[in-house]
Design a protein around this motif. Structure first.
Motif, PDB file in Angstrom:
ATOM      1  N   ARG A   1       4.264  22.126  15.041  1.00  0.00           N
ATOM      2  CA  ARG A   1       3.730  20.770  14.921  1.00  0.00           C
ATOM      3  C   ARG A   1       2.255  20.798  14.516  1.00  0.00           C
ATOM      4  N   ALA A   2       1.485  21.673  15.132  1.00  0.00           N
ATOM      5  CA  ALA A   2       0.061  21.778  14.813  1.00  0.00           C
ATOM      6  C   ALA A   2      -0.140  22.147  13.348  1.00  0.00           C
ATOM      7  N   ARG A   3       0.633  23.104  12.828  1.00  0.00           N
ATOM      8  CA  ARG A   3       0.527  23.491  11.406  1.00  0.00           C
ATOM      9  C   ARG A   3       0.910  22.336  10.498  1.00  0.00           C
ATOM     10  N   ARG A   4       2.026  21.691  10.827  1.00  0.00           N
ATOM     11  CA  ARG A   4       2.517  20.576  10.012  1.00  0.00           C
ATOM     12  C   ARG A   4       1.499  19.448   9.977  1.00  0.00           C
ATOM     13  N   GLU A   5       0.936  19.113  11.129  1.00  0.00           N
ATOM     14  CA  GLU A   5      -0.017  18.013  11.188  1.00  0.00           C
ATOM     15  C   GLU A   5      -1.359  18.357  10.543  1.00  0.00           C
ATOM     16  N   ARG A   6      -1.738  19.633  10.508  1.00  0.00           N
ATOM     17  CA  ARG A   6      -2.959  20.023   9.780  1.00  0.00           C
ATOM     18  C   ARG A   6      -2.799  19.741   8.295  1.00  0.00           C
ATOM     19  N   ILE A   7      -1.639  20.075   7.757  1.00  0.00           N
ATOM     20  CA  ILE A   7      -1.366  19.817   6.338  1.00  0.00           C
ATOM     21  C   ILE A   7      -1.309  18.317   6.091  1.00  0.00           C
ATOM     22  N   ALA A   8      -0.654  17.582   6.982  1.00  0.00           N
ATOM     23  CA  ALA A   8      -0.578  16.127   6.855  1.00  0.00           C
ATOM     24  C   ALA A   8      -1.975  15.516   6.870  1.00  0.00           C
ATOM     25  N   ALA A   9      -2.832  15.990   7.752  1.00  0.00           N
ATOM     26  CA  ALA A   9      -4.197  15.472   7.851  1.00  0.00           C
ATOM     27  C   ALA A   9      -4.979  15.700   6.554  1.00  0.00           C
ATOM     28  N   MET A  10      -4.733  16.826   5.891  1.00  0.00           N
ATOM     29  CA  MET A  10      -5.401  17.083   4.608  1.00  0.00           C
ATOM     30  C   MET A  10      -4.981  16.054   3.562  1.00  0.00           C
ATOM     31  N   LEU A  11      -3.699  15.691   3.553  1.00  0.00           N
ATOM     32  CA  LEU A  11      -3.236  14.657   2.622  1.00  0.00           C
ATOM     33  C   LEU A  11      -3.845  13.307   2.982  1.00  0.00           C
ATOM     34  N   CYS A  12      -3.874  12.979   4.262  1.00  0.00           N
ATOM     35  CA  CYS A  12      -4.445  11.704   4.701  1.00  0.00           C
ATOM     36  C   CYS A  12      -5.924  11.602   4.331  1.00  0.00           C
ATOM     37  N   ALA A  13      -6.638  12.706   4.421  1.00  0.00           N
ATOM     38  CA  ALA A  13      -8.069  12.699   4.118  1.00  0.00           C
ATOM     39  C   ALA A  13      -8.357  12.325   2.669  1.00  0.00           C
TER      40      ALA A  13
ATOM     41  N   TRP B   1       0.816  -1.207   0.000  1.00  0.00           N
ATOM     42  CA  TRP B   1       0.000   0.000   0.000  1.00  0.00           C
ATOM     43  C   TRP B   1       0.854   1.264   0.000  1.00  0.00           C
ATOM     44  N   LEU B   2       2.107   1.166   0.449  1.00  0.00           N
ATOM     45  CA  LEU B   2       2.982   2.344   0.481  1.00  0.00           C
ATOM     46  C   LEU B   2       3.126   2.994  -0.898  1.00  0.00           C
ATOM     47  N   ASP B   3       3.111   2.176  -1.949  1.00  0.00           N
ATOM     48  CA  ASP B   3       3.258   2.716  -3.301  1.00  0.00           C
ATOM     49  C   ASP B   3       2.071   3.592  -3.707  1.00  0.00           C
ATOM     50  N   GLN B   4       0.928   3.432  -3.049  1.00  0.00           N
ATOM     51  CA  GLN B   4      -0.277   4.198  -3.383  1.00  0.00           C
ATOM     52  C   GLN B   4      -0.491   5.394  -2.461  1.00  0.00           C
ATOM     53  N   ALA B   5       0.374   5.558  -1.488  1.00  0.00           N
ATOM     54  CA  ALA B   5       0.199   6.622  -0.493  1.00  0.00           C
ATOM     55  C   ALA B   5       0.381   8.008  -1.111  1.00  0.00           C
ATOM     56  N   VAL B   6      -0.535   8.891  -0.824  1.00  0.00           N
ATOM     57  CA  VAL B   6      -0.494  10.275  -1.310  1.00  0.00           C
ATOM     58  C   VAL B   6       0.731  11.017  -0.772  1.00  0.00           C
ATOM     59  N   CYS B   7       1.207  10.606   0.387  1.00  0.00           N
ATOM     60  CA  CYS B   7       2.296  11.312   1.073  1.00  0.00           C
ATOM     61  C   CYS B   7       3.698  10.921   0.599  1.00  0.00           C
ATOM     62  N   ARG B   8       3.825  10.021  -0.346  1.00  0.00           N
ATOM     63  CA  ARG B   8       5.156   9.573  -0.781  1.00  0.00           C
ATOM     64  C   ARG B   8       6.051  10.777  -1.047  1.00  0.00           C
ATOM     65  N   GLY B   9       7.221  10.766  -0.398  1.00  0.00           N
ATOM     66  CA  GLY B   9       8.179  11.855  -0.572  1.00  0.00           C
ATOM     67  C   GLY B   9       7.931  13.069   0.299  1.00  0.00           C
ATOM     68  N   ARG B  10       6.947  13.030   1.168  1.00  0.00           N
ATOM     69  CA  ARG B  10       6.608  14.186   2.019  1.00  0.00           C
ATOM     70  C   ARG B  10       6.825  13.888   3.491  1.00  0.00           C
ATOM     71  N   THR B  11       7.863  13.122   3.827  1.00  0.00           N
ATOM     72  CA  THR B  11       8.086  12.746   5.219  1.00  0.00           C
ATOM     73  C   THR B  11       8.254  13.950   6.138  1.00  0.00           C
ATOM     74  N   ASP B  12       8.641  15.091   5.592  1.00  0.00           N
ATOM     75  CA  ASP B  12       8.800  16.296   6.407  1.00  0.00           C
ATOM     76  C   ASP B  12       7.497  16.709   7.075  1.00  0.00           C
ATOM     77  N   LEU B  13       6.351  16.351   6.493  1.00  0.00           N
ATOM     78  CA  LEU B  13       5.057  16.698   7.075  1.00  0.00           C
ATOM     79  C   LEU B  13       4.610  15.702   8.146  1.00  0.00           C
ATOM     80  N   PHE B  14       5.142  14.514   8.109  1.00  0.00           N
ATOM     81  CA  PHE B  14       4.636  13.446   8.957  1.00  0.00           C
ATOM     82  C   PHE B  14       5.533  13.110  10.141  1.00  0.00           C
ATOM     83  N   PHE B  15       6.757  13.618  10.120  1.00  0.00           N
ATOM     84  CA  PHE B  15       7.703  13.378  11.202  1.00  0.00           C
ATOM     85  C   PHE B  15       8.344  14.705  11.597  1.00  0.00           C
ATOM     86  N   GLY B  16       8.130  15.097  12.840  1.00  0.00           N
ATOM     87  CA  GLY B  16       8.678  16.364  13.315  1.00  0.00           C
ATOM     88  C   GLY B  16      10.164  16.298  13.590  1.00  0.00           C
TER      89      GLY B  16
END
Length: 103
Positions: free
Chosen positions: A43-55, A19-34
């Protein structure tokens, strides 16, 4: 490409994660790991953006379940460490989690 000092996974077992190959976040680890010593506001700003990608990600459930099973740190499948902790999936070393105050 991952940012310097930003981990991609804590777990070393990646078998069974096609499933990793289908993840929208591929290459965006900066948003998912502080970064170390990240300020709460950042952290709150970063995770808001991450949550939008996850959605909008087609594999967010698989991602969340992987993080829960492997006690991952970071933002996975729309959840941060605190949310996984509250859901009953405890980290090995819960650094920085809000602990209930004792009376």
């Amino acid at each position: 490409m991952a940012s310097k000092g930003v981990p991609q996974f804590r777990s070393t077992d990646h078998a069974g994660t096609p499933w990793l190959d289908q993840a929208v976040c591929r290459g965006r680890t900066d948003l998912f790991f502080g970064r170390t010593s990240e300020r709460p506001e950042r952290r709150a700003r970063r995770e808001r953006i991450a949550a939008m990608l996850c959605a909008q990600c087609p594999v967010s459930v698989e991602c969340r379940d992987f993080a829960r099973r492997n006690r991952e740190y970071g933002f996975w499948g729309g959840e941060d460490e605190q949310e996984r902790h509250v859901a009953g999936y405890h980290l090995t070393a819960p650094i920085g989690l809000n602990q209930p105050r004792s009376a």
